[in-house]
Design a protein around this motif. Structure first.
Motif, short mmCIF file in Angstrom:
data_model
loop_
_atom_site.label_atom_id
_atom_site.label_comp_id
_atom_site.label_asym_id
_atom_site.label_seq_id
_atom_site.Cartn_x
_atom_site.Cartn_y
_atom_site.Cartn_z
N VAL A 33 -37.14 -27.28 -71.75
CA VAL A 33 -38.00 -26.26 -71.14
C VAL A 33 -38.77 -25.55 -72.25
CG1 VAL A 33 -38.07 -24.14 -69.76
CG2 VAL A 33 -36.35 -25.91 -69.26
N LEU A 34 -40.09 -25.47 -72.08
CA LEU A 34 -40.94 -24.75 -73.03
C LEU A 34 -41.71 -23.69 -72.25
CD1 LEU A 34 -40.86 -27.95 -73.97
CD2 LEU A 34 -42.26 -27.04 -75.84
N ALA A 35 -41.63 -22.44 -72.69
CA ALA A 35 -42.22 -21.31 -71.97
C ALA A 35 -43.43 -20.76 -72.74
CB ALA A 35 -41.19 -20.21 -71.78
N PHE A 36 -44.48 -20.44 -71.99
CA PHE A 36 -45.71 -19.91 -72.58
C PHE A 36 -46.19 -18.68 -71.81
CE2 PHE A 36 -45.65 -24.30 -73.84
CZ PHE A 36 -46.26 -24.35 -75.09
N ASP A 37 -46.40 -17.60 -72.50
CA ASP A 37 -47.13 -16.47 -71.94
C ASP A 37 -48.60 -16.88 -71.81
OD1 ASP A 37 -47.65 -13.73 -71.19
OD2 ASP A 37 -48.40 -13.39 -73.21
N LEU A 38 -49.41 -16.08 -71.13
CA LEU A 38 -50.83 -16.40 -70.98
C LEU A 38 -51.73 -15.49 -71.83
CD1 LEU A 38 -51.17 -17.22 -67.17
CD2 LEU A 38 -50.87 -18.79 -69.09
N LEU A 137 -42.91 -27.57 -68.60
CA LEU A 137 -43.81 -26.56 -69.16
C LEU A 137 -43.87 -25.42 -68.15
CD1 LEU A 137 -47.44 -27.29 -70.47
CD2 LEU A 137 -46.73 -25.14 -69.48
N VAL A 138 -43.46 -24.23 -68.58
CA VAL A 138 -43.41 -23.09 -67.66
C VAL A 138 -44.26 -21.96 -68.22
CG1 VAL A 138 -41.95 -21.50 -66.38
CG2 VAL A 138 -41.05 -23.75 -67.04
N TYR A 139 -45.30 -21.60 -67.50
CA TYR A 139 -46.10 -20.43 -67.85
C TYR A 139 -45.38 -19.20 -67.29
CZ TYR A 139 -49.86 -23.90 -68.50
OH TYR A 139 -50.61 -24.97 -68.89
N VAL A 140 -45.11 -18.22 -68.15
CA VAL A 140 -44.42 -17.00 -67.75
C VAL A 140 -45.32 -15.82 -68.10
CG1 VAL A 140 -42.34 -15.60 -68.00
CG2 VAL A 140 -42.19 -18.08 -68.26
N HIS A 188 -36.80 -14.87 -68.17
CA HIS A 188 -36.09 -15.56 -69.25
C HIS A 188 -34.75 -16.09 -68.74
CE1 HIS A 188 -38.38 -12.97 -72.46
NE2 HIS A 188 -39.17 -13.74 -71.74
N ALA A 189 -34.05 -15.27 -67.96
CA ALA A 189 -32.77 -15.72 -67.41
C ALA A 189 -32.97 -16.90 -66.47
CB ALA A 189 -32.10 -14.56 -66.67
N ARG A 190 -34.03 -16.85 -65.70
CA ARG A 190 -34.33 -17.96 -64.78
C ARG A 190 -34.63 -19.25 -65.54
NH1 ARG A 190 -39.22 -17.92 -60.28
NH2 ARG A 190 -39.05 -20.11 -59.64
N LEU A 191 -35.32 -19.13 -66.66
CA LEU A 191 -35.64 -20.32 -67.46
C LEU A 191 -34.37 -21.05 -67.88
CD1 LEU A 191 -38.40 -18.88 -69.83
CD2 LEU A 191 -38.75 -20.55 -67.99
N GLY A 192 -33.33 -20.28 -68.19
CA GLY A 192 -32.08 -20.88 -68.64
C GLY A 192 -31.40 -21.72 -67.58
N THR A 193 -31.77 -21.52 -66.32
CA THR A 193 -31.18 -22.32 -65.23
C THR A 193 -31.94 -23.62 -65.01
OG1 THR A 193 -32.52 -21.38 -63.42
CG2 THR A 193 -30.54 -20.16 -64.09
#
Length: 248
Positions: A33-38, A137-140, A188-193
Motif C-alpha cells: 500500500v502506498l499513500a499519497f496526499d494531494l 495506490l491510495v490517495y488520502v 492512516h489506521a484504515r490503510l493498515g487494514t
C-alpha cells in the motif's frame, strides 16, 4: 520549522529512494500500500489560490490583484504575502483581509475551483509507475467528499492514475467541518487494514510525522513544497524531496 527551511533537508540521491520504493512495491504487488496526499504533494494548488484572489480583486475594485498568478503565492498559504506581492499596501491588506478570507473560504474547497490545480513536476508519471507495480495506490486527502468530482477531473486533466482504475482509490473527508488531523489519523489506521503500508507521501509535517509513527517500517516522504505554517519539526527518519522528476 519555517517553510523554506525544509528545503535544506533534501539530500542528494533522493531519487534513488523513490526508485527503491517502486522496486519494493513490485516485489510485494497487491500486498503493498502506498499513500499519497494531494494538495502540495501531487498537486500545486497555487493557480486555484491565484484565481480566487483575482476574482476578489475584480469584485472589490482592487486593481493590483488582477495580476495575481501562482508565483505571487511564494510563502506557502499566506494570503497576505500574496496580496503584498501583487502590489497592495500593508494598510490595504489589513483593511480587506477579513473579507478576502471569507471570499476564499466560499470558493477554495469546491469542485469548480480545484480544477485549476496543476500536477507537481513528475507526479503524474510517478503515480502511474506505482499503479504499474500492481500495488495499491491510495490517495488520502483532507478535501471533503463534495470536491470528489472536481478532484477526479483535475487528476484526469493532469494525467494522474485515476481512482477506480486497477487498485487505485481516493479517500476523502466526509465533510469540510471535520478536522484534517483527525481524518488523516483515522485514514492512516484504515490503510493498515488494506495491506502492508510501504510508503507514504505528504507535505504537512504533522501528517508526515503521524505516518512515521504509525508505520515505522515504511518509507515516509515529505514534499518540501509548502505547508500550513505550524511550527512542527520533521522526525529524523522522514525523507524530504522537492518533486518527482528524475526518478523514472
Amino acid at each position: 520549522m519555517a517553510y523554506d527551511d525544509f528545503k535544506s533537508r533534501i539530500r542528494e540521491g533522493w531519487q534513488d529512494t523513490l526508485r527503491g520504493i517502486l522496486a519494493r512495491a513490485r516485489s510485494l504487488g497487491a500486498e503493498a500500500v502506498l499513500a499519497f496526499d494531494l494538495d502540495s504533494t501531487l498537486f500545486d494548488n497555487r493557480p486555484r489560490q491565484a484565481r480566487i484572489l483575482r476574482e476578489f480583486g475584480a469584485a472589490r475594485g482592487l486593481t493590483p490583484l488582477g495580476v495575481c498568478v501562482a508565483s505571487h503565492w511564494s510563502s506557502g498559504w499566506d494570503m497576505k504575502a500574496a496580496m503584498r506581492n501583487c502590489g497592495l499596501s500593508s494598510e490595504q491588506i489589513e483593511a480587506v483581509y477579513p473579507d478576502a478570507r471569507a471570499f476564499w473560504l466560499q470558493r477554495f474547497f469546491t469542485s469548480e475551483y480545484c480544477t485549476e490545480d496543476v500536477a507537481i513536476d513528475g507526479a503524474a508519471a510517478f503515480t502511474h509507475a506505482v499503479a504499474g507495480t500492481g500495488a495499491q495506490l491510495v490517495y488520502v486527502t483532507g478535501r471533503p467528499e463534495e470536491m470528489r468530482a472536481g478532484t477526479v477531473e483535475a487528476m484526469r486533466r493532469n494525467g494522474l492514475a485515476l481512482p477506480g482504475e486497477g487498485s487505485t482509490q481516493l479517500l476523502m473527508k466526509p465533510t469540510l467541518r471535520e478536522s484534517d488531523d483527525a481524518f488523516k489519523r483515522a485514514a492512516h489506521a484504515r490503510l493498515g487494514t488494506l495491506g502492508r503500508v510501504i510508503a507514504a507521501f505528504d507535505n504537512e509535517p504533522t501528517h508526515v510525522n503521524d505516518y512515521q509513527r504509525q508505520f515505522p517500517e515504511a518509507a515516509v516522504v515529505h514534499l518540501a513544497t509548502d505547508h500550513s505554517g505550524r511550527p512542527v519539526e520533521l522526525l529524523e527518519a522522514v525523507i524530504s524531496i522537492p518533486h518527482f522528476t528524475g526518478v523514472l
